[in-house]
Design an enzyme around this catalytic site. Structure first.
Site, PDB file in Angstrom:
ATOM      1  N   ARG A 184       0.821  -1.236   0.000  1.00 41.94           N
ATOM      2  CA  ARG A 184       0.000   0.000   0.000  1.00 41.94           C
ATOM      3  C   ARG A 184       0.847   1.275   0.000  1.00 41.94           C
ATOM      4  O   ARG A 184       0.396   2.329   0.429  1.00 41.94           O
ATOM      5  CB  ARG A 184      -0.958   0.036   1.196  1.00 41.94           C
ATOM      6  CG  ARG A 184      -1.939  -1.110   1.169  1.00 41.94           C
ATOM      7  CD  ARG A 184      -3.108  -0.852   2.083  1.00 41.94           C
ATOM      8  NE  ARG A 184      -3.923  -2.040   2.152  1.00 41.94           N
ATOM      9  CZ  ARG A 184      -3.710  -3.037   2.998  1.00 41.94           C
ATOM     10  NH1 ARG A 184      -2.722  -2.975   3.871  1.00 41.94           N
ATOM     11  NH2 ARG A 184      -4.490  -4.088   2.980  1.00 41.94           N
ATOM     12  N   LYS A 243       3.092  11.796 -11.723  1.00 39.29           N
ATOM     13  CA  LYS A 243       2.278  10.833 -12.496  1.00 39.29           C
ATOM     14  C   LYS A 243       3.104   9.569 -12.683  1.00 39.29           C
ATOM     15  O   LYS A 243       4.219   9.622 -13.212  1.00 39.29           O
ATOM     16  CB  LYS A 243       1.937  11.403 -13.869  1.00 39.29           C
ATOM     17  CG  LYS A 243       0.854  12.463 -13.862  1.00 39.29           C
ATOM     18  CD  LYS A 243       0.467  12.761 -15.311  1.00 39.29           C
ATOM     19  CE  LYS A 243      -0.509  13.894 -15.414  1.00 39.29           C
ATOM     20  NZ  LYS A 243      -0.776  14.275 -16.814  1.00 39.29           N
ATOM     21  N   GLU A 299      10.860  18.252 -25.678  1.00 36.12           N
ATOM     22  CA  GLU A 299      10.085  18.714 -24.503  1.00 36.12           C
ATOM     23  C   GLU A 299      10.611  20.070 -23.994  1.00 36.12           C
ATOM     24  O   GLU A 299       9.849  20.905 -23.524  1.00 36.12           O
ATOM     25  CB  GLU A 299      10.129  17.682 -23.361  1.00 36.12           C
ATOM     26  CG  GLU A 299       9.588  16.299 -23.718  1.00 36.12           C
ATOM     27  CD  GLU A 299       8.073  16.244 -23.979  1.00 36.12           C
ATOM     28  OE1 GLU A 299       7.358  17.237 -23.726  1.00 36.12           O
ATOM     29  OE2 GLU A 299       7.620  15.186 -24.461  1.00 36.12           O
ATOM     30  N   LYS A 339       8.479  22.970 -15.108  1.00 30.44           N
ATOM     31  CA  LYS A 339       7.421  21.941 -15.009  1.00 30.44           C
ATOM     32  C   LYS A 339       6.880  21.857 -13.584  1.00 30.44           C
ATOM     33  O   LYS A 339       5.680  21.743 -13.362  1.00 30.44           O
ATOM     34  CB  LYS A 339       7.923  20.571 -15.490  1.00 30.44           C
ATOM     35  CG  LYS A 339       6.819  19.531 -15.286  1.00 30.44           C
ATOM     36  CD  LYS A 339       6.846  18.320 -16.141  1.00 30.44           C
ATOM     37  CE  LYS A 339       5.621  17.455 -15.821  1.00 30.44           C
ATOM     38  NZ  LYS A 339       5.725  16.089 -16.264  1.00 30.44           N
ATOM     39  N   GLU A 354      -4.388  18.397 -13.027  1.00 30.75           N
ATOM     40  CA  GLU A 354      -4.638  18.719 -14.432  1.00 30.75           C
ATOM     41  C   GLU A 354      -6.040  19.233 -14.723  1.00 30.75           C
ATOM     42  O   GLU A 354      -6.768  18.690 -15.539  1.00 30.75           O
ATOM     43  CB  GLU A 354      -4.316  17.504 -15.317  1.00 30.75           C
ATOM     44  CG  GLU A 354      -4.045  17.925 -16.741  1.00 30.75           C
ATOM     45  CD  GLU A 354      -3.349  16.864 -17.601  1.00 30.75           C
ATOM     46  OE1 GLU A 354      -2.449  16.163 -17.097  1.00 30.75           O
ATOM     47  OE2 GLU A 354      -3.700  16.772 -18.766  1.00 30.75           O
ATOM     48  N   ARG A 390      -1.873  22.819 -16.271  1.00 33.04           N
ATOM     49  CA  ARG A 390      -1.040  21.644 -16.568  1.00 33.04           C
ATOM     50  C   ARG A 390      -1.337  21.120 -17.975  1.00 33.04           C
ATOM     51  O   ARG A 390      -0.499  20.491 -18.609  1.00 33.04           O
ATOM     52  CB  ARG A 390      -1.268  20.560 -15.513  1.00 33.04           C
ATOM     53  CG  ARG A 390      -0.256  19.417 -15.595  1.00 33.04           C
ATOM     54  CD  ARG A 390      -0.251  18.496 -14.390  1.00 33.04           C
ATOM     55  NE  ARG A 390       0.792  17.491 -14.499  1.00 33.04           N
ATOM     56  CZ  ARG A 390       1.127  16.630 -13.557  1.00 33.04           C
ATOM     57  NH1 ARG A 390       0.499  16.660 -12.394  1.00 33.04           N
ATOM     58  NH2 ARG A 390       2.081  15.747 -13.734  1.00 33.04           N
ATOM     59  N   ASN A 428       0.524  19.842 -22.785  1.00 35.49           N
ATOM     60  CA  ASN A 428       0.164  18.979 -23.915  1.00 35.49           C
ATOM     61  C   ASN A 428       0.372  19.648 -25.263  1.00 35.49           C
ATOM     62  O   ASN A 428      -0.039  19.099 -26.286  1.00 35.49           O
ATOM     63  CB  ASN A 428      -1.309  18.548 -23.802  1.00 35.49           C
ATOM     64  CG  ASN A 428      -1.498  17.535 -22.696  1.00 35.49           C
ATOM     65  OD1 ASN A 428      -0.629  16.697 -22.473  1.00 35.49           O
ATOM     66  ND2 ASN A 428      -2.602  17.626 -21.992  1.00 35.49           N
ATOM     67  N   HIS A 455       1.101  17.679 -28.306  1.00 35.64           N
ATOM     68  CA  HIS A 455       0.862  16.280 -27.957  1.00 35.64           C
ATOM     69  C   HIS A 455      -0.436  15.714 -28.540  1.00 35.64           C
ATOM     70  O   HIS A 455      -0.556  14.506 -28.710  1.00 35.64           O
ATOM     71  CB  HIS A 455       0.855  16.098 -26.434  1.00 35.64           C
ATOM     72  CG  HIS A 455       2.237  16.089 -25.842  1.00 35.64           C
ATOM     73  ND1 HIS A 455       3.111  17.135 -26.005  1.00 35.64           N
ATOM     74  CD2 HIS A 455       2.908  15.163 -25.108  1.00 35.64           C
ATOM     75  CE1 HIS A 455       4.253  16.854 -25.387  1.00 35.64           C
ATOM     76  NE2 HIS A 455       4.156  15.662 -24.838  1.00 35.64           N
ATOM     77  N   HIS A 470       0.362  12.496 -30.332  1.00 33.57           N
ATOM     78  CA  HIS A 470      -0.065  11.173 -29.876  1.00 33.57           C
ATOM     79  C   HIS A 470      -0.810  10.425 -30.978  1.00 33.57           C
ATOM     80  O   HIS A 470      -0.657   9.210 -31.131  1.00 33.57           O
ATOM     81  CB  HIS A 470      -0.964  11.282 -28.639  1.00 33.57           C
ATOM     82  CG  HIS A 470      -0.184  11.504 -27.378  1.00 33.57           C
ATOM     83  ND1 HIS A 470      -0.716  12.072 -26.249  1.00 33.57           N
ATOM     84  CD2 HIS A 470       1.116  11.236 -27.073  1.00 33.57           C
ATOM     85  CE1 HIS A 470       0.216  12.158 -25.317  1.00 33.57           C
ATOM     86  NE2 HIS A 470       1.334  11.655 -25.789  1.00 33.57           N
ATOM     87  N   HIS A 487       8.528   9.279 -29.626  1.00 30.05           N
ATOM     88  CA  HIS A 487       7.688  10.286 -28.961  1.00 30.05           C
ATOM     89  C   HIS A 487       8.159  11.700 -29.297  1.00 30.05           C
ATOM     90  O   HIS A 487       7.364  12.567 -29.660  1.00 30.05           O
ATOM     91  CB  HIS A 487       7.708  10.044 -27.450  1.00 30.05           C
ATOM     92  CG  HIS A 487       6.866  11.017 -26.687  1.00 30.05           C
ATOM     93  ND1 HIS A 487       5.500  11.018 -26.755  1.00 30.05           N
ATOM     94  CD2 HIS A 487       7.204  12.031 -25.851  1.00 30.05           C
ATOM     95  CE1 HIS A 487       5.024  11.997 -25.993  1.00 30.05           C
ATOM     96  NE2 HIS A 487       6.041  12.620 -25.432  1.00 30.05           N
TER      97      HIS A 487
END
Ligand SMILES: NC(=O)c1ccc[n+]([C@@H]2O[C@H](COP(=O)([O-])OP(=O)(O)OC[C@H]3O[C@@H](n4cnc5c(N)ncnc54)[C@H](O)[C@@H]3O)[C@@H](O)[C@H]2O)c1
Length: 336
Positions: free
Chosen positions: A108, A130, A172, A214, A224, A228, A232, A235, A239, A249
């Site tokens: 946990r 994340k 990035e 960031k 988000e 945030r 993207n 992206h 994507h 990527h």
């Protein structure tokens, strides 16, 4: 090492800039540690793992899966790892995403920290809490938001990073400059990636600037709901291209940024699309490329950022300032 503490909603994270992985004991003290890394990082930096408990994973996005999580957990059990152990992810974004996820669910939740070893992980993936895995073609489908206890930035680890991965990282960095930092954009215009590879000090400063940028965005919007989302930029289309073609990527989001800049010029009064495209090219990244519009638009129709017939797109207003605007699928189709 320069230590700075950053507060997130549920916890704080210690950042160690200009750090050395060999000094990790100064951070974790007498805690038992288990390193998680991948075979490339292990082979390139074997000395750093000598006499340490380490779990070495196969390298690559295709291993960011539940099967790898199960295998890490089995190894932790056989090592009798308990709650008093620090799990330390030493690697690119795949390793840090996996390590953070396992550490969040094992017993946990146990403590974890990251030593990012790719440029992309230093400026992006290791920051923000994340953590997660892919499920089939669905990237980052399962995961948690949980902050590590620490991040250790050791830019000397980048000496062994393959060139293609440097470019992924710069994609990035250019994104950050486009959405938030015109001064950094100008600095990037004046340099090139060989000059950053040669000048350790400038590289360290660039990494720190991006990590802080960031961090600030995430601190203001950890879950988000607003700003945030600006991360993207490039992206949405990126994507979709990644889903349909074999782009890395970095390449996919670079192409996404080129198109998003040109869309910004057509629809948002942005005047500097050429500068964005030139900068991407300067860092060896692809920009406008041939692709099957119908195929890509079909993927975009499934995008999470879509509402009814329009899609929330990140556009530039000027360099250093991005906005979220709904664009109809039709408008997008006509402008690609
Ligand atoms: N959690 C987040 O907020 C977040 C943000 C962006 C990206 N990501 C994730 O990050 C991942 C991409 O990260 P990445 O580009 O670092 O990929 P990666 O972890 O696959 O690393 C890229 C390649 O470089 C190798 N490598 C890394 N460091 C090295 C070094 N110092 N020397 C030699 N080889 C080295 C790796 O073994 C791998 O082959 C994706 O899974 C993406 O979803 C997560």
């Amino acid at each position: 090492m320069i230590k700075r503490k950053f507060q997130f909603s549920n916890s704080s994270v210690d950042y160690y800039f200009e750090g050395k992985i060999s000094k990790i004991k100064e951070i974790v003290g007498s805690f038992k540690t288990v390193f998680v890394t991948d075979e490339n990082v292990f082979a390139a930096h074997e000395k750093q793992f000598k006499n340490r408990d380490a779990i070495v994973l196969k390298a690559g996005e295709e291993f960011k899966t539940q099967a790898t999580v199960d295998s890490i957990i089995e190894q932790l059990i056989s090592m009798e790892v308990d709650r008093k152990t620090f799990l330390i992810g030493v690697g690119g974004g795949v390793v840090t995403d996996l390590t953070g996820y396992v550490a969040s669910v094992y017993m946990r939740g146990i403590d974890f920290g990251f030593v990012p070893t790719s440029l992309l992980a230093m400026v992006d993936a290791s920051i923000g809490g994340k953590n997660g895995i892919d499920v089939g073609v669905y990237k980052n489908m399962v995961g948690v938001i949980r902050q590590p206890s620490f991040l250790l930035f050791d830019s000397s680890l980048l000496q062994t990073l393959p060139e293609a991965e440097w470019k992924n990282g710069f994609a990035e960095i250019i994104k950050h400059a486009c959405i938030k930092d015109v001064t950094m954009f100008k600095q990037l215009e004046q340099n090139n990636f060989i000059s950053y590879q040669r000048k350790q000090k400038e590289l360290g400063a660039l990494i720190q600037k991006n990590a802080l940028l960031k961090t600030k965005v995430v601190q203001q919007d950890e879950f988000e709901k607003g700003d945030r989302k600006l991360l993207n930029f490039g992206h949405t289309l990126g994507h979709a291209l990644e889903n349909q073609y074999q782009f890395s990527h970095g390449h996919a989001i670079s192409i996404g940024m080129a198109y998003a800049s040109s869309l910004s010029q057509k629809m948002n009064g942005f005047k500097d699309a050429n500068r964005v495209v030139s900068l991407l090219e300067k860092y060896g990244l692809p920009t406008f490329t041939q692709f099957d519009k119908d195929k890509v638009i079909n993927v975009l129709k499934m995008d999470k950022k879509k509402t009814k017939d329009s899609i929330n797109f990140i556009l530039l207003e000027k360099i250093g300032k991005a906005v979220i605007k709904p664009i109809s699928i039709q408008q997008l189709y006509e402008n690609l």
